[in-house]
Design an enzyme around this catalytic site. Structure first.
Site, short mmCIF file in Angstrom:
data_model
loop_
_atom_site.label_atom_id
_atom_site.label_comp_id
_atom_site.label_asym_id
_atom_site.label_seq_id
_atom_site.Cartn_x
_atom_site.Cartn_y
_atom_site.Cartn_z
CG ASN A 124 -1.94 1.14 1.17
OD1 ASN A 124 -2.93 1.01 0.45
ND2 ASN A 124 -1.71 2.24 1.88
CD GLU A 125 -1.16 6.24 -0.24
OE1 GLU A 125 -0.66 6.65 0.81
OE2 GLU A 125 -2.07 6.83 -0.84
CD GLU A 140 -6.15 4.59 -0.44
OE1 GLU A 140 -5.95 5.69 0.11
OE2 GLU A 140 -5.58 3.54 -0.09
CD1 TRP A 144 -4.83 11.77 4.95
CD2 TRP A 144 -3.51 13.40 4.13
NE1 TRP A 144 -5.13 11.93 3.61
CE2 TRP A 144 -4.34 12.92 3.08
CE3 TRP A 144 -2.60 14.42 3.85
CZ2 TRP A 144 -4.28 13.44 1.79
CZ3 TRP A 144 -2.56 14.93 2.56
CH2 TRP A 144 -3.39 14.44 1.55
CD GLN A 176 -11.29 8.51 16.68
OE1 GLN A 176 -11.96 9.42 17.17
NE2 GLN A 176 -10.52 7.73 17.42
C1 GLA Z 1 -3.64 6.84 2.20
C2 GLA Z 1 -3.68 5.39 2.61
C3 GLA Z 1 -4.98 4.98 3.24
C4 GLA Z 1 -5.50 6.06 4.13
C5 GLA Z 1 -5.64 7.32 3.34
C6 GLA Z 1 -6.27 8.45 4.11
O1 GLA Z 1 -4.07 7.04 0.93
O2 GLA Z 1 -3.40 4.53 1.54
O3 GLA Z 1 -4.77 3.79 3.98
O4 GLA Z 1 -4.64 6.24 5.21
O5 GLA Z 1 -4.38 7.74 2.96
O6 GLA Z 1 -6.48 9.56 3.30
#
Ligand code: GLA
Ligand code: GLA
EC number: 3.2.1.23
Length: 659
Positions: A148-149, A320, A328, A369
């Site tokens: 993931n990312e 996403e 964030w 959250q």
């Molecule tokens: C990233 C992560 C996700 C999530 C999103 C929140 O894209 O891949 O798991 O944390 O940020 O915006």
């Protein structure tokens, strides 16, 4: 996936492990009713799948996939390597990454692994193989996401003992003998001579900066580690999940590894679209950020669609998509109502095959959250839900469109060139990622569709290659341009460094020969509070942040103004290529590029302004109004509208065909 589509397929990121099992069936039913086709699961589920070493608990995931599949959803299964379990860290603390400060980064969130740890690679292969064996040919699992990312939370560069050992091996393979390394790194400079590869340290915690060649080697090495880690997993998936699309969800504008190189091992490139967080952290001046607070930078999502379409060799998903405020960024504004719909249609127009929203339901616990979903924590629909319903309903009015045709203009994003700039920035405000977006934006304001490519890409048919920051111009790439009908324009610093991070001989700019002959005899970085100017035709434009004195036998197309070296060239060009010796503001860049497009035989539209964007897919033109005022669609009177109308409201979309 069908080639012709009236809209992208839609999906959502879902975490069955975070919700009571009794809720799954209802969730799945509602996803389908909404019109979703895909659901991504599993990327953080390692400790739930394997709660103790070698003890697997598949039942819950089997049931979750069955429930989702039975509802008619296609599952994107993930390898869970982005979140190694606590027991693995206890057993092998050496898998943890080490930060540039030399401190071990701890367990307790995610991405706490070092790409160079042989133990972690073994464990990652083991869990990927276990998941792939279990679900590789599962009837409901139609695609796979690896990890993931990569790069999220600054996790590409690790300064662990494992990284140091792997870096030494990498250097030994690259240079063969230590003498070659001493020459490349220029170790005669401060008595840095090495006798053996085993003496070499990672480039952190030094008294003064390390040699830029050591730095760029470390950045290249770190990128290679990601590439080989990803390839290892891709090979496992190909073995166990034949015929399923393999992807990774790239984090936009991360420059810490070569996305083109990683993309070469994937079937589809996907990326994670969070336009508002990006606006807050992004390139635009504050006045623009204020205007666009709830709409985002009009060019950030398009840039990434065009980039990842290239990274995925024509196939691109959004894994996403921001559905509302996120958690964030430095500040987390809400999108204007309508933006989720707009972003979805924008993705479609740029050739995206699938848009998946993050996440299904807002979580009332843990780190995110404040991150919205399609549902509120009480399972009632949040705003994005209704906008997705709208997209699904609207698609009925659209013709099925083929994949995006190649554009006439290609913009080059070369990751090693970015590393060269980070190794020797020479001005803190030289932010190549922002500058490339500025160039892209100038092209887009002129109505130009753009492909974003690497130096390896075929030039087939491009009329113009635009290279804002090609520091390490590859000789093969330059020769291919020279041998084709493609014309090129290069931004400052292009062709100025060799792959070994030395000045090109005889002077910077020589890397662009034989396309254009150039000698850069002086460079200077300029502070943000100072601006100079250059004259092109009768127009005077700002020259900011960077200025070069150049000599060339090419024609002078614009010259610097002002007390310092007035009349020296700011833009030069011959019949094949042009070189710009500074960073103009918006207007100047548009002037330079408009003139260059005309020279290259590319038709432009009159300036669309800062907030309206057009893009074409098949015979349909889409227009997107990112602004706060209504905009007029530049459609001919006889156009047939499939979406919207000639007056596009703020956050609105129009799409039309010309007869
Ligand atoms: C990233 C992560 C996700 C999530 C999103 C929140 O894209 O891949 O798991 O944390 O940020 O915006
Ligand atoms: C100091 C050092 C020199 C050199 C210069 C650069 O004066 O002593 O070695 O690094 O800075 O300006």
């Amino acid at each position: 996936m069908t080639a012709e589509m009236t809209r992208p397929e839609l999906g959502v990121c879902y975490y069955p492990e975070q919700w009571p099992e009794a809720q799954w069936a209802d969730d799945a039913r509602r996803m389908r009713e909404l019109g979703l086709d895909w659901v991504r699961v599993g990327e953080f589920a390692w400790s739930m799948i394997e709660p103790a070493p070698g003890r697997f608990e598949w039942d819950w995931l089997d049931r979750a996939i069955d429930v989702l599949g039975a509802a008619g959803l296609k599952v994107i299964m993930s390898t869970p390597t982005a979140a190694p379990p606590r027991w693995l860290v206890d057993k092998h603390p050496e898998i943890l990454p080490v930060g540039p400060d030399g401190n071990v980064r701890k367990f307790g969130s995610r991405r706490h692994y070092c790409f160079s740890s042989p133990v972690f690679r073994g464990e990652a292969a083991r869990i990927a193989e276990a998941v792939a064996e279990r679900y590789g040919t599962h009837e409901h699992v139609a695609a796979w996401q690896i990890d993931n990312e990569y790069g999220d939370h600054d996790t590409i560069h690790s300064y662990s003992p494992a990284a140091r050992d792997a870096f030494r091996d990498w250097l030994a393979r690259r240079y063969g003998d230590i003498g070659a390394l001493n020459t490349a790194w220029g170790t005669s400079f401060w008595s840095m001579r090495y006798d053996d590869f085993a003496q070499i340290e990672l480039p952190n915690q030094m008294v003064e900066e390390p040699t830029p060649t050591q730095l760029t080697d470390f950045l290249r090495f770190s990128s290679d580690q990601v590439q080989s880690f990803n390839r290892m997993q891709a090979e496992i998936l190909r073995k166990h999940a034949p015929g399923r699309a393999i992807t990774h969800n790239f984090m936009n504008q991360n420059e810490d590894f070569d996305h083109h190189a990683v993309g070469a091992d994937l079937d589809v490139a996907s990326w994670d679209a969070y336009p508002l967080g990006n606006l807050v952290h992004g390139r635009l001046p504050e006045a623009d950020k204020q205007r666009l607070l709830r709409h985002g930078d009009p060019d950030q999502p398009g840039f990434n669609h065009d980039l990842y379409r290239g990274v995925g060799n024509g196939r691109m998903w959004v894994m996403e998509q921001q559905p509302g405020p996120v958690n964030w960024a430095d500040a987390n504004p809400a999108p204007a109502d309508g933006m989720v719909r707009l972003w979805t249609w924008l993705a479609h127009a740029h050739g995206c095959e699938m848009v998946s929203y993050f996440r299904w339901r807002q979580a009332p616990f843990a780190q995110e959250q404040f991150h919205t979903g399609l549902l509120l924590p009480d399972s009632t629909p949040d705003r994005a839900f209704a906008e997705i319903e709208e997209v699904v309903a609207e698609a009925a009015a659209l013709p099925a469109l083929p994949p995006r045709a190649p554009s006439e203009v290609a913009l080059v994003l070369d990751y090693p060139s970015r590393w060269a700039l980070s190794a020797l920035p020479q001005g803190r405000n030289f932010r190549a990622g922002h500058h490339a977006l500025d160039w892209y934006s100038a092209l887009r304001r002129l109505g130009i569709d753009v492909d974003i490519v690497g130096q390896h890409t075929e030039l087939n048919g491009y009329r113009l290659v635009v290279a804002p920051d090609l520091v390490m111009a590859d000789a093969g790439f330059i020769k291919r341009i020279a041998a084709s009908d493609t014309k090129a324009i290069f931004g400052p610093r292009s062709g100025s460094r060799t792959e070994a991070m030395h000045v090109t001989a005889p002077l910077p700019g020589a890397g662009l020969a034989p396309l254009i002959e150039l000698r850069v005899t002086r460079v200077e970085s300029l502070p943000d509070w100072h601006s100079e100017s250059f004259l092109m035709g009768n127009a005077s434009h700002a020259a900011r942040r960077w200025r070069e004195t150049i000599e060339s036998d090419a024609e002078v197309l614009a010259t610097f103004e002002g007390a310092y070296r007035e009349g020296t060239p700011a833009l030069v060009g011959n019949d094949r290529a042009r070189y710009l010796a500074t960073l103009p503001g918006d207007e100047g860049l548009r002037h330079v590029l408009e003139d260059t497009l005309r020279w290259a035989g590319v038709d432009t539209l009159p300036d669309l302004g800062p907030d309206l964007r057009l893009t074409r897919r098949g015979n349909v033109t889409f227009a997107f109004n990112f602004g706060c005022e209504p905009a007029a669609a530049p459609a001919p009177p006889e156009a047939t509208f499939h979406l919207g109308a000639a007056r596009i409201p703020p956050a609105g979309v129009a799409a039309w065909s010309e007869t």
